[in-house]
Design a protein around this motif. Sequence first.
Motif, PDB file in Angstrom:
ATOM      1  N   LEU A 187      -4.220  17.349   9.940  1.00 36.84           N
ATOM      2  CA  LEU A 187      -4.169  16.260   8.963  1.00 36.84           C
ATOM      3  C   LEU A 187      -5.241  16.449   7.907  1.00 36.84           C
ATOM      4  CD1 LEU A 187      -3.817  13.568  11.698  1.00 36.84           C
ATOM      5  CD2 LEU A 187      -2.082  14.021   9.966  1.00 36.84           C
ATOM      6  N   ASP A 188      -4.887  16.092   6.644  1.00 37.16           N
ATOM      7  CA  ASP A 188      -5.832  16.275   5.551  1.00 37.16           C
ATOM      8  C   ASP A 188      -5.463  15.373   4.372  1.00 37.16           C
ATOM      9  OD1 ASP A 188      -7.980  17.314   4.175  1.00 37.16           O
ATOM     10  OD2 ASP A 188      -7.106  19.294   3.864  1.00 37.16           O
ATOM     11  N   ASP A 189      -6.440  15.139   3.518  1.00 37.54           N
ATOM     12  CA  ASP A 189      -6.268  14.497   2.207  1.00 37.54           C
ATOM     13  C   ASP A 189      -5.577  13.131   2.260  1.00 37.54           C
ATOM     14  OD1 ASP A 189      -7.500  16.686   0.996  1.00 37.54           O
ATOM     15  OD2 ASP A 189      -5.604  17.749   0.793  1.00 37.54           O
ATOM     16  N   PHE A 190      -6.107  12.237   3.080  1.00 39.76           N
ATOM     17  CA  PHE A 190      -5.577  10.878   3.144  1.00 39.76           C
ATOM     18  C   PHE A 190      -5.952  10.092   1.893  1.00 39.76           C
ATOM     19  CE2 PHE A 190      -5.730  11.581   7.811  1.00 39.76           C
ATOM     20  CZ  PHE A 190      -4.421  11.259   8.090  1.00 39.76           C
ATOM     21  N   SER A 191      -5.040   9.254   1.434  1.00 30.78           N
ATOM     22  CA  SER A 191      -5.375   8.237   0.429  1.00 30.78           C
ATOM     23  C   SER A 191      -4.524   7.010   0.731  1.00 30.78           C
ATOM     24  CB  SER A 191      -5.122   8.736  -1.012  1.00 30.78           C
ATOM     25  OG  SER A 191      -3.752   8.816  -1.280  1.00 30.78           O
ATOM     26  N   LEU A 192      -5.109   5.861   0.446  1.00 25.92           N
ATOM     27  CA  LEU A 192      -4.444   4.584   0.668  1.00 25.92           C
ATOM     28  C   LEU A 192      -4.682   3.767  -0.577  1.00 25.92           C
ATOM     29  CD1 LEU A 192      -2.872   3.262   2.994  1.00 25.92           C
ATOM     30  CD2 LEU A 192      -5.027   2.307   3.792  1.00 25.92           C
ATOM     31  N   THR A 193      -3.606   3.510  -1.345  1.00 25.79           N
ATOM     32  CA  THR A 193      -3.732   2.909  -2.664  1.00 25.79           C
ATOM     33  C   THR A 193      -2.822   1.688  -2.789  1.00 25.79           C
ATOM     34  OG1 THR A 193      -4.047   5.158  -3.514  1.00 25.79           O
ATOM     35  CG2 THR A 193      -3.630   3.447  -5.126  1.00 25.79           C
ATOM     36  N   PRO A 194      -3.337   0.593  -3.344  1.00 26.72           N
ATOM     37  CA  PRO A 194      -2.447  -0.541  -3.623  1.00 26.72           C
ATOM     38  C   PRO A 194      -1.304  -0.118  -4.553  1.00 26.72           C
ATOM     39  CG  PRO A 194      -4.731  -1.210  -3.833  1.00 26.72           C
ATOM     40  CD  PRO A 194      -4.724   0.291  -3.710  1.00 26.72           C
ATOM     41  N   LEU A 224       0.834  -1.202   0.000  1.00 28.85           N
ATOM     42  CA  LEU A 224       0.000   0.000   0.000  1.00 28.85           C
ATOM     43  C   LEU A 224       0.864   1.245   0.000  1.00 28.85           C
ATOM     44  CD1 LEU A 224      -2.649  -1.056   2.667  1.00 28.85           C
ATOM     45  CD2 LEU A 224      -3.103  -0.636   0.235  1.00 28.85           C
ATOM     46  N   GLU A 225       0.317   2.305  -0.563  1.00 21.62           N
ATOM     47  CA  GLU A 225       0.938   3.624  -0.477  1.00 21.62           C
ATOM     48  C   GLU A 225      -0.023   4.543   0.259  1.00 21.62           C
ATOM     49  OE1 GLU A 225       3.166   7.044  -3.130  1.00 21.62           O
ATOM     50  OE2 GLU A 225       1.774   5.678  -4.154  1.00 21.62           O
ATOM     51  N   LEU A 226       0.459   5.108   1.357  1.00 24.01           N
ATOM     52  CA  LEU A 226      -0.295   6.071   2.146  1.00 24.01           C
ATOM     53  C   LEU A 226       0.174   7.467   1.758  1.00 24.01           C
ATOM     54  CD1 LEU A 226      -2.113   6.963   4.567  1.00 24.01           C
ATOM     55  CD2 LEU A 226      -0.075   6.664   6.011  1.00 24.01           C
ATOM     56  N   LYS A 227      -0.774   8.333   1.411  1.00 27.14           N
ATOM     57  CA  LYS A 227      -0.461   9.732   1.125  1.00 27.14           C
ATOM     58  C   LYS A 227      -1.356  10.594   2.000  1.00 27.14           C
ATOM     59  CE  LYS A 227       0.890   9.239  -3.713  1.00 27.14           C
ATOM     60  NZ  LYS A 227       0.640   9.699  -5.090  1.00 27.14           N
ATOM     61  N   PHE A 228      -0.800  11.716   2.451  1.00 31.57           N
ATOM     62  CA  PHE A 228      -1.573  12.675   3.242  1.00 31.57           C
ATOM     63  C   PHE A 228      -0.809  13.991   3.322  1.00 31.57           C
ATOM     64  CE2 PHE A 228       1.180  10.372   6.089  1.00 31.57           C
ATOM     65  CZ  PHE A 228       1.646  11.306   6.995  1.00 31.57           C
ATOM     66  N   ARG A 229      -1.484  14.992   3.885  1.00 28.01           N
ATOM     67  CA  ARG A 229      -0.839  16.281   4.157  1.00 28.01           C
ATOM     68  C   ARG A 229      -0.916  16.539   5.658  1.00 28.01           C
ATOM     69  NH1 ARG A 229      -2.748  21.206   1.505  1.00 28.01           N
ATOM     70  NH2 ARG A 229      -4.741  20.670   2.403  1.00 28.01           N
ATOM     71  N   TYR A 230       0.096  17.239   6.167  1.00 31.86           N
ATOM     72  CA  TYR A 230       0.088  17.559   7.599  1.00 31.86           C
ATOM     73  C   TYR A 230       0.726  18.916   7.850  1.00 31.86           C
ATOM     74  CZ  TYR A 230       5.065  17.132   8.614  1.00 31.86           C
ATOM     75  OH  TYR A 230       6.409  17.353   8.668  1.00 31.86           O
ATOM     76  N   ARG A 231       0.402  19.478   9.020  1.00 32.26           N
ATOM     77  CA  ARG A 231       1.086  20.633   9.604  1.00 32.26           C
ATOM     78  C   ARG A 231       1.275  20.318  11.082  1.00 32.26           C
ATOM     79  NH1 ARG A 231      -2.811  25.557   7.670  1.00 32.26           N
ATOM     80  NH2 ARG A 231      -4.139  24.464   9.140  1.00 32.26           N
ATOM     81  N   LEU A 232       2.308  20.904  11.673  1.00 35.18           N
ATOM     82  CA  LEU A 232       2.581  20.695  13.090  1.00 35.18           C
ATOM     83  C   LEU A 232       2.984  22.036  13.694  1.00 35.18           C
ATOM     84  CD1 LEU A 232       2.778  18.474  15.278  1.00 35.18           C
ATOM     85  CD2 LEU A 232       5.165  18.143  14.599  1.00 35.18           C
TER      86      LEU A 232
END
Length: 190
Positions: free
Chosen positions: A176-183, A93-101
Amino acid sequence: MKTKYILKPLLSCLLALSAITAFSASSVHLPNADFQRANAENDWPDDWPRLKEGGSYGADEDGNRFIRLTVSQPGKMIMLYREIAIPAGTEALELKFRYRLSDFQRGEQSWFDARIMMEFMDASRKQVRPNPPAPNFNRNQAEWTEVSRKFLVPEGAAILKFMPCLFNAKSGSFDLDDFSLTPCDAAELR
């Protein structure tokens, strides 16, 4: 006669390309992964579990919605918990997301930071190992930052426990924003 020799390999290539395209375009079912759709009260993203404390549903100046985890008490775990079904036959799987801290201070141990913990379970809810490495963050990041992580899925895994958290940090807000989980292709990870 020559057309027959050209058409057969050409058709085979086209079928292979369409299969690759279908594989790469498919995504694991993760409703409202961009957090834009609110619940009926308009105070939390629809299809996401609400935190007991330390969670808020924010919006940028441009109206983009996101989840914010905020330390409510130094050293206390603030976690968003979600289980995600993994399609049968998925090897990676490939996990993609955006974050700020922001306003971040680590907790008492070096691993008390902002992270996304993940664990695999089989269909009977027993843990399956190895677990994917947790993307972790320990420096303030004012601008939205895109992250991509690829990991193998162990044989028998049917569920991914997905746990973005502020792991016992002293202070901070984790957006946290814009999560995707793709094979994805497992061969490049082996």
